[in-house]
Design a protein around this motif. Sequence first.
Motif, PDB file in Angstrom:
ATOM      1  N   ALA A  94       0.541  -3.688   4.991  1.00  0.00           N
ATOM      2  CA  ALA A  94      -0.396  -3.670   6.407  1.00  0.00           C
ATOM      3  C   ALA A  94      -0.790  -2.424   6.722  1.00  0.00           C
ATOM      4  N   THR A  95      -1.518  -1.663   6.005  1.00  0.00           N
ATOM      5  CA  THR A  95      -2.162  -0.238   5.969  1.00  0.00           C
ATOM      6  C   THR A  95      -3.585  -0.394   6.169  1.00  0.00           C
ATOM      7  N   PRO A  96      -4.223   0.723   6.353  1.00  0.00           N
ATOM      8  CA  PRO A  96      -5.791   0.809   6.418  1.00  0.00           C
ATOM      9  C   PRO A  96      -6.165   0.140   5.206  1.00  0.00           C
ATOM     10  N   TRP A  97      -7.462  -0.335   5.210  1.00  0.00           N
ATOM     11  CA  TRP A  97      -8.205  -0.870   4.239  1.00  0.00           C
ATOM     12  C   TRP A  97      -8.094  -0.347   2.835  1.00  0.00           C
ATOM     13  N   ARG A  98      -8.340   0.925   2.801  1.00  0.00           N
ATOM     14  CA  ARG A  98      -8.369   1.878   1.506  1.00  0.00           C
ATOM     15  C   ARG A  98      -7.361   2.032   0.768  1.00  0.00           C
ATOM     16  N   TRP A  99      -5.986   1.455   1.483  1.00  0.00           N
ATOM     17  CA  TRP A  99      -5.076   1.808   0.753  1.00  0.00           C
ATOM     18  C   TRP A  99      -4.358   0.523   0.268  1.00  0.00           C
ATOM     19  N   HIS A 100      -5.175  -0.688   0.543  1.00  0.00           N
ATOM     20  CA  HIS A 100      -4.568  -1.966   0.205  1.00  0.00           C
ATOM     21  C   HIS A 100      -4.628  -2.289  -1.495  1.00  0.00           C
ATOM     22  N   VAL A 101      -5.672  -1.532  -2.189  1.00  0.00           N
ATOM     23  CA  VAL A 101      -5.385  -1.665  -3.642  1.00  0.00           C
ATOM     24  C   VAL A 101      -4.491  -0.858  -4.213  1.00  0.00           C
ATOM     25  N   PRO A 102      -4.383   0.392  -4.111  1.00  0.00           N
ATOM     26  CA  PRO A 102      -3.434   1.257  -4.697  1.00  0.00           C
ATOM     27  C   PRO A 102      -1.994   0.812  -4.477  1.00  0.00           C
ATOM     28  N   GLN A 103      -1.727   0.323  -3.240  1.00  0.00           N
ATOM     29  CA  GLN A 103      -0.472  -0.144  -2.977  1.00  0.00           C
ATOM     30  C   GLN A 103      -0.126  -1.260  -3.535  1.00  0.00           C
ATOM     31  N   ALA A 104      -1.044  -2.302  -3.441  1.00  0.00           N
ATOM     32  CA  ALA A 104      -0.818  -3.525  -4.216  1.00  0.00           C
ATOM     33  C   ALA A 104      -0.505  -3.320  -5.925  1.00  0.00           C
ATOM     34  N   LEU A 105      -1.282  -2.413  -6.340  1.00  0.00           N
ATOM     35  CA  LEU A 105      -1.345  -2.290  -7.567  1.00  0.00           C
ATOM     36  C   LEU A 105       0.036  -1.596  -8.055  1.00  0.00           C
ATOM     37  N   ALA A 106       0.349  -0.707  -7.228  1.00  0.00           N
ATOM     38  CA  ALA A 106       1.708  -0.037  -7.517  1.00  0.00           C
ATOM     39  C   ALA A 106       2.866  -0.898  -7.611  1.00  0.00           C
ATOM     40  N   ALA A 107       2.660  -1.984  -6.469  1.00  0.00           N
ATOM     41  CA  ALA A 107       3.914  -3.003  -6.565  1.00  0.00           C
ATOM     42  C   ALA A 107       3.993  -3.970  -7.495  1.00  0.00           C
ATOM     43  N   MET A 108       2.961  -4.423  -7.946  1.00  0.00           N
ATOM     44  CA  MET A 108       2.647  -5.347  -9.063  1.00  0.00           C
ATOM     45  C   MET A 108       3.022  -4.827 -10.418  1.00  0.00           C
ATOM     46  N   GLU A 109       2.540  -3.552 -10.625  1.00  0.00           N
ATOM     47  CA  GLU A 109       2.967  -2.840 -11.933  1.00  0.00           C
ATOM     48  C   GLU A 109       4.389  -2.692 -12.125  1.00  0.00           C
ATOM     49  N   ARG A 110       5.164  -2.822 -10.879  1.00  0.00           N
ATOM     50  CA  ARG A 110       6.631  -2.625 -10.914  1.00  0.00           C
ATOM     51  C   ARG A 110       7.250  -3.990 -11.074  1.00  0.00           C
ATOM     52  N   GLY A 111       6.426  -5.011 -11.043  1.00  0.00           N
ATOM     53  CA  GLY A 111       6.835  -6.459 -11.099  1.00  0.00           C
ATOM     54  C   GLY A 111       7.310  -7.008  -9.698  1.00  0.00           C
ATOM     55  N   VAL A 112       6.733  -6.506  -8.565  1.00  0.00           N
ATOM     56  CA  VAL A 112       6.960  -7.144  -7.224  1.00  0.00           C
ATOM     57  C   VAL A 112       5.793  -7.788  -6.969  1.00  0.00           C
ATOM     58  N   HIS A 113       6.233  -8.983  -6.123  1.00  0.00           N
ATOM     59  CA  HIS A 113       5.270  -9.685  -5.721  1.00  0.00           C
ATOM     60  C   HIS A 113       4.446  -9.033  -4.239  1.00  0.00           C
ATOM     61  N   VAL A 114       3.322  -9.573  -4.082  1.00  0.00           N
ATOM     62  CA  VAL A 114       2.583  -8.881  -3.096  1.00  0.00           C
ATOM     63  C   VAL A 114       2.115  -9.696  -2.061  1.00  0.00           C
ATOM     64  N   GLY A 115       2.345  -9.237  -0.876  1.00  0.00           N
ATOM     65  CA  GLY A 115       1.446 -10.077   0.371  1.00  0.00           C
ATOM     66  C   GLY A 115       0.807  -9.087   1.015  1.00  0.00           C
ATOM     67  N   VAL A 116      -0.851  -9.014   1.059  1.00  0.00           N
ATOM     68  CA  VAL A 116      -1.492  -7.862   1.542  1.00  0.00           C
ATOM     69  C   VAL A 116      -2.478  -8.337   2.621  1.00  0.00           C
ATOM     70  N   GLU A 117      -2.588  -7.491   3.411  1.00  0.00           N
ATOM     71  CA  GLU A 117      -3.325  -7.975   4.665  1.00  0.00           C
ATOM     72  C   GLU A 117      -4.852  -7.896   4.137  1.00  0.00           C
ATOM     73  N   VAL A 118      -5.889  -8.392   5.150  1.00  0.00           N
ATOM     74  CA  VAL A 118      -7.131  -8.889   4.633  1.00  0.00           C
ATOM     75  C   VAL A 118      -7.972  -7.286   5.030  1.00  0.00           C
ATOM     76  N   PRO A 119      -8.937  -7.063   4.243  1.00  0.00           N
ATOM     77  CA  PRO A 119      -9.474  -7.753   2.997  1.00  0.00           C
ATOM     78  C   PRO A 119      -8.543  -7.199   1.892  1.00  0.00           C
ATOM     79  N   VAL A 120      -8.317  -7.990   0.696  1.00  0.00           N
ATOM     80  CA  VAL A 120      -7.584  -7.354  -0.399  1.00  0.00           C
ATOM     81  C   VAL A 120      -8.206  -6.415  -0.810  1.00  0.00           C
ATOM     82  N   ALA A 121      -9.437  -6.148  -0.938  1.00  0.00           N
ATOM     83  CA  ALA A 121     -10.388  -5.075  -1.733  1.00  0.00           C
ATOM     84  C   ALA A 121     -11.536  -5.168  -1.179  1.00  0.00           C
ATOM     85  N   TYR A 122     -12.434  -4.009  -1.182  1.00  0.00           N
ATOM     86  CA  TYR A 122     -13.970  -4.160  -0.897  1.00  0.00           C
ATOM     87  C   TYR A 122     -14.735  -3.374  -1.791  1.00  0.00           C
ATOM     88  N   THR A 123     -14.437  -3.271  -2.923  1.00  0.00           N
ATOM     89  CA  THR A 123     -15.211  -3.231  -4.042  1.00  0.00           C
ATOM     90  C   THR A 123     -14.930  -4.294  -5.312  1.00  0.00           C
TER      91      THR A 123
END
Length: 462
Positions: A148-177
């Motif tokens: 639940a961070t500013p938009w530009r952090w959604h992708v790096p934080q989601a990727l960091a969690a997924m790459e460690r095998g952690v499921h993710v729930g990310v606020e909207v939008p998930v990405a903007y590119t």
Amino acid sequence: MSRDPREPKSTGAPSRRAFLRASVGASAGAAAACVSSGAPPEPVEAPAAQRQNVLGLKVDPIPRPKVAVIGTGARGQVLVRLLARLEVDIVALCDVDAQALAAGTKLVTDAGRPAPQGFGEGGDEDYLRMLDALLTADGVGVDLAIIATPWRWHVPQALAAMERGVHVGVEVPVAYTLEDCWRIVDAAERERVHCMMLENVCYGREEMMALNLCRAGLLGELTHGEGAYIHNLSAQLGSGVSEGLWRPAHHLARNGNLYPTHGLGPIAQYMGVHAGDRLATLVSMSSPARGRRAHAERALGADAPEAKLDFICGDINTSVLQTALGRTIVVQHDTTTPRPYTRLNHIQGTRGTLRGFPGRIHVVDRSPEHAWEPLDAYQDEFDHPVWKRLGPEALGQANTHGGMDFVMLARLVECLVAGEALDMSVYDGVAWSCVSPLSEQSVAHGGAPVAVPDFTRGAWRG
């Protein structure tokens, strides 16, 4: 939502103006490629390496999920408070703002839960230290990261969690590119983990009832929908706090539909997007950008620094999508004009139509000819089973958008506990979010049509 951790807190109008100018570079990278002259750019294609599709992904049941929350500002605190009412263990919180972190921790302990580990004092990327600490041999573990961070952090934080095998729930939008949308899909497919965009509007009582009656065939064959995010945020975006610290930078650097998912998500679900249909083509146009400056002049005076900023995002963006089956969807965005709130929530079928704000419906052979009926008249028959079950507790939660936030998190946790597929897949999140960069492309080229990537790589056909 707390401040963007890459930027200092605002201390006055001059520094705020400097902040917004400095922020443009961070937000404009994706937009820059969309405003060059010539033909519209080709859609980003899927990487050559094919991944195993995760549409309908099921994982082993997690009896009591361990949850970490990244971002404990205003929005994050709402999610923390609701999570503390569910059968989960909140094991860690992360925020670079010490006050926001303390507020989130207090919400957990006030609910009678053990204090979670706190992270964020290490700076911008302390979420990496949090994830690694939780996942070491002597760590407590983590199953789900809520972002639940500013938009530009959604992708790096989601990727960091997924790459460690952690499921993710990310606020909207998930990405903007588009590039980041593909990165999210590739990571979810490679790691076989859930990445659900937390589109709370899909869990509103009216939206879930509409979904239920559409699936029951009450409106016949669905042909057209309209959704929107019409919400006058002029005061909030000019406040210099919370989202006002970072969201205006997008209005300075990007011209398109900056926030499409609240209106589009429910319509896409009614139409069964990714369950026999998909978004295929988009055209988009924006009105002139006048609202942000006009508000600043009224509130602060014509000589105020904010009144001199060069906002480029049109006050009202209208995007029209066509699906693979030929159905049409209108999606509007307006956060700067003095217009009452609406998400439209309109769905049209061959035997009837439903429209929100206020909720009303017309059904052939049931409604008076040429007349609306109140949607509430259909609630006893079509109230969604999830709302019948979770609604009483959801409506008892304050400041949760009419209970939809609680239902959303409760369903996410239920699915993880049961090992069921989530209500929304990673493909839903990126398809709804990519309307934003695609709209920028279309606007930059005079409303030219652009193709919507098939993030499922054909799996939408079933």
